[in-house]
Design a protein around this motif. Structure first.
Motif, PDB file in Angstrom:
ATOM      1  N   ASN A 136       0.554-102.482  -5.758  1.00 14.68           N
ATOM      2  CA  ASN A 136      -0.683-102.090  -5.094  1.00 14.68           C
ATOM      3  C   ASN A 136      -1.345-103.301  -4.447  1.00 14.68           C
ATOM      4  O   ASN A 136      -0.969-104.448  -4.701  1.00 14.68           O
ATOM      5  CB  ASN A 136      -1.613-101.464  -6.138  1.00 14.68           C
ATOM      6  N   GLY A 137      -2.370-103.042  -3.623  1.00 11.32           N
ATOM      7  CA  GLY A 137      -3.090-104.112  -2.958  1.00 11.32           C
ATOM      8  C   GLY A 137      -4.095-104.795  -3.873  1.00 11.32           C
ATOM      9  O   GLY A 137      -4.704-104.153  -4.721  1.00 11.32           O
ATOM     10  N   ARG A 138      -4.276-106.086  -3.655  1.00 11.07           N
ATOM     11  CA  ARG A 138      -5.228-106.844  -4.473  1.00 11.07           C
ATOM     12  C   ARG A 138      -6.672-106.458  -4.185  1.00 11.07           C
ATOM     13  O   ARG A 138      -7.556-106.655  -5.014  1.00 11.07           O
ATOM     14  CB  ARG A 138      -5.036-108.343  -4.245  1.00 11.07           C
ATOM     15  N   GLU A 139      -6.933-105.923  -2.998  1.00 13.80           N
ATOM     16  CA  GLU A 139      -8.307-105.607  -2.608  1.00 13.80           C
ATOM     17  C   GLU A 139      -8.850-104.374  -3.316  1.00 13.80           C
ATOM     18  O   GLU A 139     -10.055-104.138  -3.332  1.00 13.80           O
ATOM     19  CB  GLU A 139      -8.394-105.382  -1.094  1.00 13.80           C
ATOM     20  N   GLU A 140      -7.955-103.543  -3.863  1.00 13.05           N
ATOM     21  CA  GLU A 140      -8.340-102.310  -4.550  1.00 13.05           C
ATOM     22  C   GLU A 140      -9.146-101.386  -3.636  1.00 13.05           C
ATOM     23  O   GLU A 140     -10.100-100.735  -4.050  1.00 13.05           O
ATOM     24  CB  GLU A 140      -9.107-102.629  -5.842  1.00 13.05           C
ATOM     25  N   THR A 141      -8.734-101.304  -2.374  1.00 15.53           N
ATOM     26  CA  THR A 141      -9.400-100.431  -1.413  1.00 15.53           C
ATOM     27  C   THR A 141      -8.836 -99.019  -1.530  1.00 15.53           C
ATOM     28  O   THR A 141      -7.619 -98.823  -1.498  1.00 15.53           O
ATOM     29  CB  THR A 141      -9.178-100.936   0.030  1.00 15.53           C
ATOM     30  N   THR A 142      -9.702 -98.032  -1.663  1.00 16.51           N
ATOM     31  CA  THR A 142      -9.257 -96.650  -1.798  1.00 16.51           C
ATOM     32  C   THR A 142      -8.726 -96.122  -0.470  1.00 16.51           C
ATOM     33  O   THR A 142      -9.070 -96.616   0.602  1.00 16.51           O
ATOM     34  CB  THR A 142     -10.390 -95.742  -2.277  1.00 16.51           C
ATOM     35  N   THR A 143      -7.907 -95.103  -0.552  1.00 15.87           N
ATOM     36  CA  THR A 143      -7.323 -94.501   0.646  1.00 15.87           C
ATOM     37  C   THR A 143      -8.399 -94.008   1.603  1.00 15.87           C
ATOM     38  O   THR A 143      -8.284 -94.185   2.822  1.00 15.87           O
ATOM     39  CB  THR A 143      -6.398 -93.329   0.243  1.00 15.87           C
ATOM     40  N   MET A 144      -9.451 -93.415   1.084  1.00 21.29           N
ATOM     41  CA  MET A 144     -10.503 -92.872   1.932  1.00 21.29           C
ATOM     42  C   MET A 144     -11.226 -93.966   2.724  1.00 21.29           C
ATOM     43  O   MET A 144     -11.693 -93.731   3.845  1.00 21.29           O
ATOM     44  CB  MET A 144     -11.521 -92.075   1.095  1.00 21.29           C
TER      45      MET A 144
END
Length: 314
Positions: free
Chosen positions: A144-152
């Motif tokens: 997963n991405g380190r930024e923890e940005t949600t799909t929405m």
């Protein structure tokens, strides 16, 4: 026509993720035969094993299919040679710099898609010449991405900065979530967890049972000092969490993980000592079904939800 359907020559804008230990030729061919794009996951395959899966997939379907290649794979040159020699037409690359291999693959007439988790790498992928990107949100299983940005949040931000087609991934396992992704700017969706529990998935039956019995909150993003990975909670995940809380180094976490930990859990069925990569949406999955049924149900719900929204706005 939908740009992704046109790019891959498929009926439905639904892509099956190339998941380690789940996405072999049986699953990929089943999804492709149903009108989506099936993908063989090379990340858990030695080069000659991948070659065997490609050849079996070609026997099982005359429809387009692809191969997912993590670019940090230790035998990456051998893997690249296999897909070129076996005349694979579609490659999904991930976990590495797309500039390294994209031009080489495209010179061979291969369509290239790269998986990213932020706007910066979306722009780099577009500059590298990929044909489309997979924008994968924080909800997704596995790496997963380190930024923890949600799909929405991720999809509309990516839509603002690139011109090539976008495939949304992370937290999508239904027609309604697919419609939401389209409303945010996606041209297609990539679905992992829902296909991980398909009858044709090569995941161990005990892993599948663990997925469909999971509830909200049963996954967690772990190992952020290495490459963040979303895991289903079990004894191994608890050990990782304790190690991280105690300040374990990258080397200590690497040693704890070991090369065969994902195979142990996902393929061999040790659901306590193994690594179980799966998305947050696992809590919504309650049945093991054929891949074709999963795809057609998602598509029909997408159409029904779209029609329902249209009536609401009249």
């Amino acid at each position: 026509m939908n740009p992704i359907c046109n790019l891959f020559n498929i009926k439905y804008p639904i892509i099956q993720a190339g998941m380690v230990w789940c996405s072999g030729w049986k699953l990929a061919s089943a999804v492709s035969n149903a009108g989506g794009l099936g993908i063989i996951g090379a990340g858990s395959m030695y080069p000659e094993v991948l070659r065997e899966h490609i050849r079996k997939c070609k026997i099982a379907t005359d429809k387009p299919f692809g191969v997912n290649i993590p670019l940090l794979y230790p035998n990456i040159e051998e893997i690249i040679n296999v897909v070129i020699e076996e005349d694979v037409k579609i490659i999904f690359s991930s976990a590495g710099n797309p500039a390294t291999w994209t031009s080489i693959l495209k010179e061979k007439g291969i369509t290239v898609v790269h998986v990213i988790a932020n706007s910066k790498f979306a722009l780099k992928a577009e500059k590298a010449g990929v044909d489309a990107i997979v924008a994968e949100g924080f909800e997704a299983g596995g790496h997963n991405g380190r930024e923890e940005t949600t799909t929405m949040c991720l999809i509309p931000m990516i839509k603002e900065v690139i011109q090539i087609p976008i495939i949304a991934a992370g937290g999508i396992a239904s027609g309604k979530s697919m419609l939401a992704a389209f409303a945010l700017g996606a041209d297609a969706v990539q679905i992992g967890s829902a296909f991980a529990v398909a009858e044709e998935s090569s995941a161990h039956p005990l892993f599948k049972d663990k997925i469909i019995s999971s509830v909200e909150g049963d996954t967690k993003l772990s190992m952020k000092k290495l490459v963040p990975v979303r895991l289903l909670k079990n004894k191994f995940a608890d050990i990782v969490e304790q190690a991280e809380a105690e300040g374990a180094s990258q080397n200590q976490l690497t040693e704890l993980l070991g090369r065969a930990r994902a195979k142990l859990g996902m393929f061999e069925g040790d659901v306590e000592k193994g690594e179980l990569e799966i998305g947050q949406v696992s809590a919504m999955l309650k049945e093991i079904k054929p891949a074709a049924q999963i795809l057609t149900e998602i598509w029909q719900e997408f159409i029904d939800a779209k029609d329902s929204l249209s009536r609401l706005t009249m």
